[in-house]
Design a protein around this motif. Structure first.
Motif, mmCIF file in Angstrom:
data_model
loop_
_atom_site.group_PDB
_atom_site.id
_atom_site.type_symbol
_atom_site.label_atom_id
_atom_site.label_comp_id
_atom_site.label_asym_id
_atom_site.label_seq_id
_atom_site.Cartn_x
_atom_site.Cartn_y
_atom_site.Cartn_z
ATOM 1 N N LEU A 181 -65.560 23.941 13.491
ATOM 2 C CA LEU A 181 -64.108 24.030 13.343
ATOM 3 C C LEU A 181 -63.654 23.880 11.897
ATOM 4 O O LEU A 181 -62.458 23.955 11.618
ATOM 5 C CB LEU A 181 -63.431 22.960 14.208
ATOM 6 N N ARG A 223 -50.562 19.064 19.236
ATOM 7 C CA ARG A 223 -51.572 19.925 18.609
ATOM 8 C C ARG A 223 -52.981 19.412 18.917
ATOM 9 O O ARG A 223 -53.879 20.193 19.250
ATOM 10 C CB ARG A 223 -51.347 19.964 17.093
ATOM 11 N N MET A 279 -55.723 21.593 21.080
ATOM 12 C CA MET A 279 -56.974 21.921 20.401
ATOM 13 C C MET A 279 -58.168 21.326 21.156
ATOM 14 O O MET A 279 -59.196 21.976 21.331
ATOM 15 C CB MET A 279 -56.931 21.373 18.975
ATOM 16 N N CYS A 334 -58.781 23.339 24.506
ATOM 17 C CA CYS A 334 -59.354 24.669 24.294
ATOM 18 C C CYS A 334 -60.764 24.587 23.720
ATOM 19 O O CYS A 334 -61.614 25.440 24.022
ATOM 20 C CB CYS A 334 -58.448 25.490 23.378
ATOM 21 N N THR A 335 -61.056 23.568 22.921
ATOM 22 C CA THR A 335 -62.404 23.431 22.365
ATOM 23 C C THR A 335 -63.388 23.041 23.453
ATOM 24 O O THR A 335 -64.507 23.569 23.526
ATOM 25 C CB THR A 335 -62.415 22.401 21.228
ATOM 26 N N ARG A 350 -65.011 28.258 15.972
ATOM 27 C CA ARG A 350 -63.593 28.351 15.639
ATOM 28 C C ARG A 350 -62.959 29.592 16.272
ATOM 29 O O ARG A 350 -61.851 29.520 16.826
ATOM 30 C CB ARG A 350 -63.416 28.402 14.125
ATOM 31 N N ASP A 351 -63.656 30.708 16.230
ATOM 32 C CA ASP A 351 -63.114 31.942 16.800
ATOM 33 C C ASP A 351 -62.907 31.788 18.312
ATOM 34 O O ASP A 351 -61.891 32.255 18.839
ATOM 35 C CB ASP A 351 -64.049 33.122 16.521
ATOM 36 N N GLU A 380 -59.770 29.574 18.797
ATOM 37 C CA GLU A 380 -58.526 30.260 18.440
ATOM 38 C C GLU A 380 -58.147 31.290 19.495
ATOM 39 O O GLU A 380 -56.960 31.485 19.784
ATOM 40 C CB GLU A 380 -58.662 30.919 17.066
ATOM 41 N N LEU A 411 -56.632 29.347 22.348
ATOM 42 C CA LEU A 411 -55.309 28.845 21.951
ATOM 43 C C LEU A 411 -54.271 29.963 22.033
ATOM 44 O O LEU A 411 -53.156 29.771 22.529
ATOM 45 C CB LEU A 411 -55.360 28.275 20.542
ATOM 46 N N ALA A 412 -54.646 31.150 21.550
ATOM 47 C CA ALA A 412 -53.725 32.284 21.580
ATOM 48 C C ALA A 412 -53.419 32.706 23.014
ATOM 49 O O ALA A 412 -52.268 33.028 23.350
ATOM 50 C CB ALA A 412 -54.301 33.439 20.789
#
Length: 302
Positions: A49, A270, A274, A277-278, A291-292, A295, A298-299
């Motif tokens: 991350l 936040r 995070m 989702c992680t 990280r991808d 993200e 999250l999106a």
């Protein structure tokens, strides 16, 4: 600086067997060998991350050498104590109709090794974050969690504890920054069964009353609940996806929470998003979250 402690690191041999049959020869359809242990998982995901950490704990033998090599290859800073006797354990994780684990024992840890760990922890200062997680091997004093928190009390170090039963309950008096039981572990403490997010809240608040500043409860497919020290209660279902391997998902949630907290300047919202989702990103992959991956979730859940 973020520090993680793994008392009993491992090499995790993670395999997928389409239809596991006991007493027969089974062929794997995929496999990976990776450095494991709860604190190590946290350090790896933090690095994925974009956050640096220093991994502490105990290593021994050729398996310990491989654990250190893998972490250094991933860019994780290591400061392990090298133990003379035995070897770091090998854990076998089998993903099939059900998940099956066979975990090794670990090395013999002497009192001088424990003191060496304490010496490293004495370097922590205000603003540092320490993440302690996982079970305590028989070779260690069973009150080592309490001894670490007592040693760092009043130093301004934010301590995250991810442990079960007495290991967790006995550190509450030291006001850890964050604890992360799952719903089953939380229910075990109070002798109840907790299956829905709303049921978790009053029991998480009880742990706050006993000393925990923030309580993050993971609930697998049901999602998670955060009871924050600012009085907030945040809950959500998990992102949608196919669970491939749940090993390390809880550790990934811890890493994601800490990363989100730092990136969001102390925002619990936040940090929670995070973390959720992680943890899910790791569960949806044979390897730990990138990280991808995070993200993208999250999106999708925005």
């Amino acid at each position: 600086m973020i520090y993680t402690v793994t008392f009993n690191p491992s090499l995790d041999y993670i395999v997928k067997v389409d239809d596991l049959a006991l007493g027969a020869v089974n062929r794997v359809s995929s496999e990976v060998i990776m450095a494991g242990g709860k604190g190590i998982n946290v350090s790896i995901v933090l690095k994925n991350l974009g956050h640096e950490s220093r991994a502490l704990g105990f290593l021994a033998g050729f398996t310990g050498d491989e654990i250190a090599r893998q972490l250094e290859e991933r860019g994780v800073a290591c400061d392990f104590i090298r133990v003379k006797e035995g070897m770091s354990r090998i854990n076998v994780k089998i993903a099939s109709q059900q998940e099956t684990e066979v975990n090794g024992m670990g090395p013999d840890i002497e009192s001088s090794d424990v003191e060496a760990l304490f010496d490293r922890l004495d370097a922590l200062a205000a603003g540092d974050i320490l993440i302690i997680s996982g079970s305590v091997p028989a070779a260690l004093p069973q009150d080592i969690y309490e001894r670490i928190l007592a040693r760092l009390e009043g130093r301004g170090v934010d301590i995250v504890v991810d442990a079960t039963r007495d290991l967790l309950h006995n550190v509450l008096a030291y006001r850890p920054f964050l604890i992360k039981p799952n719903n089953h572990e939380l229910g075990d403490i109070f002798g109840v069964e907790l299956s829905r997010r709303e049921e978790v809240v009053p029991y998480a608040k009880m742990l706050q009353e006993r000393g925990a500043r923030n309580v993050l409860v993971s609930m697998a497919g049901e999602g998670a609940v955060l009871v924050g020290e600012d009085g907030s209660v945040i809950m959500s279902e998990s992102p949608r996806g196919q669970v491939v391997n749940s090993v390390g998902a809880g550790d990934s949630m811890v890493a994601g929470f800490v990363a989100g907290y730092l990136e969001g300047d102390g925002s619990f919202e936040r940090a929670f998003r995070m973390g959720l989702c992680t943890g899910s990103a790791s569960a949806f992959s044979l390897e730990l979250a990138t990280r991808d991956d995070v993200e993208a979730l999250l999106a999708a859940s925005a």
